[in-house]
Structures are given as structure tokens and as C-alpha cells.
Design a protein around this motif. Structure first.
Motif, PDB file in Angstrom:
ATOM      1  N   GLN A 213       0.847  -1.182   0.000  1.00  0.00           N
ATOM      2  CA  GLN A 213       0.000   0.000   0.000  1.00  0.00           C
ATOM      3  C   GLN A 213       0.890   1.242   0.000  1.00  0.00           C
ATOM      4  OE1 GLN A 213      -3.285   0.529  -0.060  1.00  0.00           O
ATOM      5  NE2 GLN A 213      -3.867  -1.625  -0.143  1.00  0.00           N
ATOM      6  N   PRO A 214       0.473   2.317  -0.646  1.00  0.00           N
ATOM      7  CA  PRO A 214       1.262   3.551  -0.606  1.00  0.00           C
ATOM      8  C   PRO A 214       1.196   4.197   0.777  1.00  0.00           C
ATOM      9  CG  PRO A 214      -0.801   3.925  -1.739  1.00  0.00           C
ATOM     10  CD  PRO A 214      -0.724   2.444  -1.473  1.00  0.00           C
ATOM     11  N   THR A 215       2.173   5.022   1.050  1.00  0.00           N
ATOM     12  CA  THR A 215       2.198   5.754   2.313  1.00  0.00           C
ATOM     13  C   THR A 215       1.260   6.952   2.208  1.00  0.00           C
ATOM     14  OG1 THR A 215       4.482   5.074   2.629  1.00  0.00           O
ATOM     15  CG2 THR A 215       3.709   6.902   3.970  1.00  0.00           C
TER      16      THR A 215
ATOM     17  N   GLY B 172       3.155  14.663   5.587  1.00  0.00           N
ATOM     18  CA  GLY B 172       3.041  16.097   5.865  1.00  0.00           C
ATOM     19  C   GLY B 172       3.008  16.388   7.350  1.00  0.00           C
ATOM     20  N   SER B 173       2.319  15.543   8.098  1.00  0.00           N
ATOM     21  CA  SER B 173       2.252  15.713   9.548  1.00  0.00           C
ATOM     22  C   SER B 173       3.626  15.551  10.175  1.00  0.00           C
ATOM     23  CB  SER B 173       1.272  14.701  10.129  1.00  0.00           C
ATOM     24  OG  SER B 173       1.342  14.694  11.522  1.00  0.00           O
ATOM     25  N   LEU B 174       4.348  14.538   9.734  1.00  0.00           N
ATOM     26  CA  LEU B 174       5.689  14.317  10.268  1.00  0.00           C
ATOM     27  C   LEU B 174       6.601  15.507   9.982  1.00  0.00           C
ATOM     28  CD1 LEU B 174       7.778  12.373  11.553  1.00  0.00           C
ATOM     29  CD2 LEU B 174       8.212  11.535   9.254  1.00  0.00           C
TER      30      LEU B 174
ATOM     31  N   VAL C  78      -3.532  18.543  13.114  1.00  0.00           N
ATOM     32  CA  VAL C  78      -4.704  18.346  12.259  1.00  0.00           C
ATOM     33  C   VAL C  78      -4.403  17.308  11.176  1.00  0.00           C
ATOM     34  CG1 VAL C  78      -6.194  19.471  10.550  1.00  0.00           C
ATOM     35  CG2 VAL C  78      -5.680  20.617  12.707  1.00  0.00           C
ATOM     36  N   LEU C  79      -3.245  17.424  10.524  1.00  0.00           N
ATOM     37  CA  LEU C  79      -2.887  16.463   9.485  1.00  0.00           C
ATOM     38  C   LEU C  79      -2.763  15.052  10.052  1.00  0.00           C
ATOM     39  CD1 LEU C  79      -0.227  18.380   7.339  1.00  0.00           C
ATOM     40  CD2 LEU C  79      -2.516  17.672   6.651  1.00  0.00           C
ATOM     41  N   ALA C  80      -2.200  14.936  11.249  1.00  0.00           N
ATOM     42  CA  ALA C  80      -2.022  13.613  11.861  1.00  0.00           C
ATOM     43  C   ALA C  80      -3.362  12.961  12.170  1.00  0.00           C
ATOM     44  CB  ALA C  80      -1.180  13.724  13.128  1.00  0.00           C
ATOM     45  N   VAL C  81      -4.295  13.726  12.689  1.00  0.00           N
ATOM     46  CA  VAL C  81      -5.616  13.165  13.014  1.00  0.00           C
ATOM     47  C   VAL C  81      -6.331  12.712  11.741  1.00  0.00           C
ATOM     48  CG1 VAL C  81      -7.885  13.738  13.943  1.00  0.00           C
ATOM     49  CG2 VAL C  81      -5.822  14.446  15.166  1.00  0.00           C
ATOM     50  N   LYS C  82      -6.275  13.533  10.697  1.00  0.00           N
ATOM     51  CA  LYS C  82      -6.909  13.156   9.434  1.00  0.00           C
ATOM     52  C   LYS C  82      -6.213  11.948   8.804  1.00  0.00           C
ATOM     53  CE  LYS C  82      -9.017  17.504   8.155  1.00  0.00           C
ATOM     54  NZ  LYS C  82      -9.255  18.465   7.080  1.00  0.00           N
TER      55      LYS C  82
ATOM     56  N   ASP D 220       1.136   4.958   9.572  1.00  0.00           N
ATOM     57  CA  ASP D 220       0.544   5.235  10.879  1.00  0.00           C
ATOM     58  C   ASP D 220       1.602   5.712  11.869  1.00  0.00           C
ATOM     59  OD1 ASP D 220      -1.791   5.307  12.532  1.00  0.00           O
ATOM     60  OD2 ASP D 220      -1.005   3.566  13.596  1.00  0.00           O
ATOM     61  N   GLY D 221       2.799   5.144  11.805  1.00  0.00           N
ATOM     62  CA  GLY D 221       3.883   5.579  12.694  1.00  0.00           C
ATOM     63  C   GLY D 221       4.291   7.016  12.422  1.00  0.00           C
ATOM     64  N   MET D 222       4.303   7.393  11.148  1.00  0.00           N
ATOM     65  CA  MET D 222       4.614   8.784  10.813  1.00  0.00           C
ATOM     66  C   MET D 222       3.544   9.726  11.344  1.00  0.00           C
ATOM     67  SD  MET D 222       6.089   8.869   6.994  1.00  0.00           S
ATOM     68  CE  MET D 222       6.416   7.301   6.265  1.00  0.00           C
ATOM     69  N   ALA D 223       2.287   9.301  11.232  1.00  0.00           N
ATOM     70  CA  ALA D 223       1.193  10.146  11.714  1.00  0.00           C
ATOM     71  C   ALA D 223       1.273  10.315  13.229  1.00  0.00           C
ATOM     72  CB  ALA D 223      -0.148   9.544  11.310  1.00  0.00           C
ATOM     73  N   ILE D 224       1.580   9.247  13.943  1.00  0.00           N
ATOM     74  CA  ILE D 224       1.705   9.349  15.399  1.00  0.00           C
ATOM     75  C   ILE D 224       2.880  10.250  15.771  1.00  0.00           C
ATOM     76  CG2 ILE D 224       2.274   8.034  17.486  1.00  0.00           C
ATOM     77  CD1 ILE D 224       0.663   5.715  16.247  1.00  0.00           C
TER      78      ILE D 224
END
Length: 119
Positions: free
Chosen positions: A38-40, A46-48, A70-74, A87-91
Motif C-alpha cells: 500500500q502507498p504511504t 506532511g504531519s511528520l 490536524v494532518l495527523a488526526v486526518k 501510521d507511525g509517521m502520523a503518530i
């Protein structure tokens, strides 16, 4: 008419592969192809980036910290729905964005207190 190339009469067995020795396994089976990954998620990336910028670049974190949150939650919501990676990047973006917001909030409070006491 045959589609095979003509054989050299001096080497009648040249095109035949050697058989495996007795007691040895035959040719190896090919591995199945790797499944497509799956693509990232782009919002996770962007959140990271904006979360790290909120910690590293002075006075920009006031803007990029909330953007990272905001970007991480979305991104986490999209990742749960689509199964994308990141998901790790978003966290990480969420944590660094929150830390950037808290750090600049403390800085602004100290600045206001310092200006009020300095008079």
C-alpha cells in the motif's frame, strides 16, 4: 516447419538440460511474487514534516504545530479506512506537533510575564 533453431550435428544433446543426480531434488520452484504494498499516506508524511519543523525552526512552530496535529488526526482516520502505510509517521507528527504547540505556548506565557514584570 519447426520453430526450433537448427541443431549442430556435432552436439546432438547440447540443448537438453542435465538431469539432477540420483537422490537430489529437481530444479527449484520459483518464489511467488511479492504482494503490492500500500502507498504511504501523504497527510502522514506532511504531519511528520510539519511536526519536526514546529520543534526545530524558531517561531514557525506557532503555525506548523497545529497544522501537524490536524494532518495527523486526518491521516490516522484515512489509514484506518484504506489500510495505507504511515501510521507511525502520523503518530510521530501528532506527538511532535503537540510538543511544538506546548513549547511555544510556554514561550509566549514567559514572554508576556517577562514583559509585564519588566515595566
Amino acid at each position: 516447419m519447426s520453430t526450433e533453431p537448427p541443431k549442430d550435428p556435432r552436439y546432438p544433446y547440447a540443448s537438453q538440460p542435465y538431469p539432477p543426480p540420483p537422490g537430489q531434488p529437481g530444479p527449484y520452484a520459483q518464489y511467488p511474487p511479492y504482494p503490492a504494498q500500500q502507498p504511504t499516506n501523504g497527510k502522514a508524511i506532511g504531519s511528520l514534516v510539519t511536526g519536526i519543523v514546529s520543534l526545530v525552526v524558531p517561531f514557525v512552530g506557532i503555525v506548523t504545530g497545529p497544522v501537524a496535529v490536524v494532518l495527523a488526526v486526518k491521516a490516522r482516520g484515512e489509514i484506518r479506512q484504506t489500510g495505507q502505510r504511515g501510521d507511525g509517521m502520523a503518530i510521530t507528527g501528532l506527538v511532535t506537533g503537540i510538543l511544538g504547540c506546548i513549547g511555544y505556548a510556554i514561550f509566549l506565557v514567559l514572554l508576556i510575564v517577562g514583559l509585564a514584570v519588566g515595566d
